[in-house]
Design a protein around this motif. Structure first.
Motif, PDB file in Angstrom:
ATOM      1  N   GLY A  31       0.783  -1.231   0.000  1.00 49.14           N
ATOM      2  CA  GLY A  31       0.000   0.000   0.000  1.00 49.14           C
ATOM      3  C   GLY A  31       0.809   1.272   0.000  1.00 49.14           C
ATOM      4  N   ASN A  32       2.145   1.140  -0.149  1.00 42.24           N
ATOM      5  CA  ASN A  32       3.011   2.318  -0.151  1.00 42.24           C
ATOM      6  C   ASN A  32       3.176   2.896  -1.550  1.00 42.24           C
ATOM      7  OD1 ASN A  32       3.787   2.179   2.681  1.00 42.24           O
ATOM      8  ND2 ASN A  32       4.878   0.312   2.116  1.00 42.24           N
ATOM      9  N   ALA A  33       3.816   4.062  -1.611  1.00 40.49           N
ATOM     10  CA  ALA A  33       4.272   4.658  -2.864  1.00 40.49           C
ATOM     11  C   ALA A  33       5.790   4.577  -2.908  1.00 40.49           C
ATOM     12  CB  ALA A  33       3.822   6.111  -2.962  1.00 40.49           C
ATOM     13  N   GLY A  34       6.361   4.650  -4.117  1.00 38.85           N
ATOM     14  CA  GLY A  34       7.809   4.555  -4.262  1.00 38.85           C
ATOM     15  C   GLY A  34       8.393   5.725  -5.025  1.00 38.85           C
ATOM     16  N   ILE A  35       9.510   6.233  -4.518  1.00 39.88           N
ATOM     17  CA  ILE A  35      10.317   7.225  -5.217  1.00 39.88           C
ATOM     18  C   ILE A  35      11.672   6.590  -5.487  1.00 39.88           C
ATOM     19  CG2 ILE A  35      11.554   9.421  -5.005  1.00 39.88           C
ATOM     20  CD1 ILE A  35       8.680   9.946  -5.449  1.00 39.88           C
ATOM     21  N   LEU A  36      12.109   6.598  -6.738  1.00 40.11           N
ATOM     22  CA  LEU A  36      13.358   5.937  -7.126  1.00 40.11           C
ATOM     23  C   LEU A  36      14.437   6.951  -7.470  1.00 40.11           C
ATOM     24  CD1 LEU A  36      15.114   3.494  -7.997  1.00 40.11           C
ATOM     25  CD2 LEU A  36      13.968   3.624 -10.234  1.00 40.11           C
ATOM     26  N   LYS A  37      15.564   6.846  -6.764  1.00 39.95           N
ATOM     27  CA  LYS A  37      16.790   7.528  -7.167  1.00 39.95           C
ATOM     28  C   LYS A  37      17.743   6.433  -7.623  1.00 39.95           C
ATOM     29  CE  LYS A  37      21.090   9.171  -6.825  1.00 39.95           C
ATOM     30  NZ  LYS A  37      22.058   8.405  -7.610  1.00 39.95           N
ATOM     31  N   HIS A  38      17.894   6.285  -8.926  1.00 40.66           N
ATOM     32  CA  HIS A  38      18.716   5.209  -9.468  1.00 40.66           C
ATOM     33  C   HIS A  38      20.136   5.713  -9.725  1.00 40.66           C
ATOM     34  CE1 HIS A  38      19.155   1.214 -10.797  1.00 40.66           C
ATOM     35  NE2 HIS A  38      17.980   1.053 -11.375  1.00 40.66           N
ATOM     36  N   ALA A  39      21.030   4.778 -10.016  1.00 36.49           N
ATOM     37  CA  ALA A  39      22.412   5.135 -10.340  1.00 36.49           C
ATOM     38  C   ALA A  39      22.449   5.995 -11.599  1.00 36.49           C
ATOM     39  CB  ALA A  39      23.243   3.866 -10.544  1.00 36.49           C
ATOM     40  N   SER A  40      23.411   6.911 -11.642  1.00 39.16           N
ATOM     41  CA  SER A  40      23.430   7.905 -12.721  1.00 39.16           C
ATOM     42  C   SER A  40      23.778   7.320 -14.080  1.00 39.16           C
ATOM     43  CB  SER A  40      24.427   9.017 -12.376  1.00 39.16           C
ATOM     44  OG  SER A  40      25.735   8.474 -12.206  1.00 39.16           O
ATOM     45  N   ASN A  41      24.339   6.105 -14.140  1.00 35.72           N
ATOM     46  CA  ASN A  41      24.698   5.535 -15.438  1.00 35.72           C
ATOM     47  C   ASN A  41      23.602   4.649 -16.025  1.00 35.72           C
ATOM     48  OD1 ASN A  41      25.227   3.685 -13.349  1.00 35.72           O
ATOM     49  ND2 ASN A  41      26.745   2.566 -14.567  1.00 35.72           N
ATOM     50  N   VAL A  42      22.432   4.540 -15.347  1.00 38.37           N
ATOM     51  CA  VAL A  42      21.338   3.743 -15.906  1.00 38.37           C
ATOM     52  C   VAL A  42      20.023   4.545 -15.920  1.00 38.37           C
ATOM     53  CG1 VAL A  42      22.312   1.471 -15.439  1.00 38.37           C
ATOM     54  CG2 VAL A  42      21.013   2.638 -13.635  1.00 38.37           C
ATOM     55  N   ARG A  71      24.154  13.889  -4.367  1.00 38.43           N
ATOM     56  CA  ARG A  71      24.169  15.070  -3.491  1.00 38.43           C
ATOM     57  C   ARG A  71      22.768  15.486  -3.056  1.00 38.43           C
ATOM     58  NH1 ARG A  71      27.607  16.434  -7.618  1.00 38.43           N
ATOM     59  NH2 ARG A  71      26.029  17.812  -8.533  1.00 38.43           N
ATOM     60  N   GLU A  72      21.767  15.097  -3.811  1.00 40.77           N
ATOM     61  CA  GLU A  72      20.399  15.528  -3.514  1.00 40.77           C
ATOM     62  C   GLU A  72      19.627  14.540  -2.650  1.00 40.77           C
ATOM     63  OE1 GLU A  72      18.906  17.768  -7.394  1.00 40.77           O
ATOM     64  OE2 GLU A  72      20.351  16.194  -7.888  1.00 40.77           O
TER      65      GLU A  72
END
Length: 467
Positions: free
Chosen positions: A148-159, A188-189
């Motif tokens: 029942g959650n939501a997801g925010i994805l910070k993925h690796a910068s090369n993909v 950094r963010e």
């Protein structure tokens, strides 16, 4: 700011992606929070219907997703296709089992009715690495969304392409808009995102330094975190092992994903009596692996994800050799473009050598010779890591006892190499992190485990002492 894909097999620039702005980050989190409040009201049947549809999208597009992984981080194409298909298996598994895993649990409380219920917590941030660009995300996202959650994805910068494709999987499957969102941002963010009061928890798969940074920030703002960090998985080859079988299994375990896996077999601790036989068989198996163009189906080992990672690995090899290690195979940077490195076997390793002490993220195997089982366990458990490990022995009772009671790791396989599976909890101890992903343990990491007691208000008795 932007992110440009560099094909690790050719060194050529690929597609360029614009970064997510600060304003867009804030808006995405706010919309994800709103979406989660509506999503939690959907019953499990509706969540499961959409998750099953996500599995179908993954299977229907597995070849395209596999090719994207190959282009962005160099994964051999056959492994990329298999990774997308494995993500579909995870989606199906949690769609089928989340209602059972999260069903209310009754508690015996005398005259009162009491039970435990598992409620979603809201927006969960996932900070994910490049080595399994789809699987790492789905093993978080499938259970988190089913809970029942939501997801925010910070993925690796090369993909970045993989990151956006994952968001699109949920969009194509019909999930509510904004429930799963990819942010193309730098490391950094991450602190500012964790600090956002609408983000309730964070999960990270990555390096030790990255894990420490995320854990520190999450601790400062009192938010739950789950960390799956590095590993230097030890495999014990005991004197009664089937040597040819062990050598083949160990080579396969070392070379999966071109050696770029946290749970790849990395340290091979061999009892002296079978050393020569194991080394000879192991070198043959490693040498037989086909290194080359990752777009070809016959390729077993592709390039490393980036040239700088290849160069760092080679330095670890050179430093180990300079300190007395013996190179039985490979150990030379090949000519030509790309981040390729050969299958390599080092032996005569001692403490103080990088190949003994550190995680080697690439197709380099460390052979450590010991006199007996007791020393093998001492060496295996002496590592700062504790993710996975294995034991090769013909005595299954012996192997089971050592795996269950003696080896210090989150998973130990007897006569096989460690793999992640939706049915089994996954995670480590020591500097390999904390918390668990997958199985019923993983889906409960990001829920409010709530106690509910219902009394009729009529019962009389002695006053209870609180706490």
């Amino acid at each position: 700011m932007s992110f440009t894909v560099i094909n690790p097999a050719t060194g050529r620039d690929g597609k360029r992606y614009e970064a997510t702005s600060e304003a867009e980050i804030r808006t995405a989190i706010e919309k994800a929070d709103a979406a989660s409040r509506a999503w939690r009201k959907h019953d499990f049947a509706e969540r499961a219907r959409l998750m099953k549809q996500a599995a179908k999208v993954l299977r229907d597009n597995a070849e395209a997703y596999g090719r994207m992984m190959t282009e962005e981080m160099g994964k051999p194409i056959k492994q990329g296709i298999a990774e997308a298909q494995k993500c579909a298996i995870a989606c199906d598994y949690f769609a089928d089992n989340a209602p059972r895993f999260l069903a209310p649990e009754p508690i015996e409380a005398g005259a009162n009715k009491a039970f435990v219920t598992f409620q979603p917590i809201g927006v969960v941030l996932a900070v994910m690495p490049w080595n399994f660009p789809f699987w790492q995300v789905f093993r978080f996202a499938a259970p988190a969304l089913m809970a029942g959650n939501a997801g925010i994805l910070k993925h690796a910068s090369n993909v970045p392409g993989c990151a956006l494709a994952i968001e699109d999987v949920f969009r194509q499957a019909g999930f509510p808009e904004h429930l799963f969102k990819t942010l193309l941002v730098s490391s950094r963010e991450v602190d500012a995102i964790i600090e956002n009061p609408l983000v309730r928890a964070v999960t990270l798969t990555g390096s030790g330094p990255a894990g420490r940074a995320v854990a520190r920030k999450a601790g400062e703002v009192l938010k739950k975190s789950v960390l799956e960090l590095g590993g230097s998985d030890a495999y014990l080859i005991l004197e009664d092992a089937d040597i040819d079988f062990a050598a083949a299994a160990c080579a396969g375990g070392r070379l999966v994903n071109s050696g770029q896996s946290c749970i790849a077999a990395k340290r091979f601790i061999v009892v002296d009596g079978v050393r020569e036989r194991f080394e000879a068989a192991f070198v043959r198996e490693m040498a037989d692996a086909k290194v080359g163009d990752p777009t070809l189906a016959e390729t077993d080992v592709g390039p490393l994800a980036r040239v700088d990672l290849r160069d760092d690995l080679h330095k670890q090899v050179e430093d180990s050799i300079a300190k007395g290690a013996k190179c039985l195979l490979g150990g030379k940077v090949p000519d030509g473009p790309g981040a390729f490195y050969p299958a390599t076997v080092l032996t005569d390793l001692k403490p103080g050598m990088p190949a003994y002490d550190e995680e080697l993220f690439g197709p380099v195997a460390s052979v450590i010779v010991v006199k007996d089982e007791a020393e093998a366990l001492e060496v295996a458990n002496g590592s700062i890591f504790g993710l996975g490990g294995g034991i090769f022995t013909r005595d299954l009772a012996r192997g089971e006892r050592l795996a269950a009671e003696a080896m210090e790791a989150g998973a130990v396989f007897v006569n096989g190499t460690v793999v992640s599976d939706p049915k089994m909890p996954f995670g480590g101890i020591k500097e390999s992190g904390y918390g668990r992903e997958l199985s019923h343990y993983g889906i409960k990491e990001f829920v409010n485990i709530k106690t509910v007691v219902v009394a009729d208000g009529k019962a009389k008795g002695p006053r209870q002492v609180t706490e």
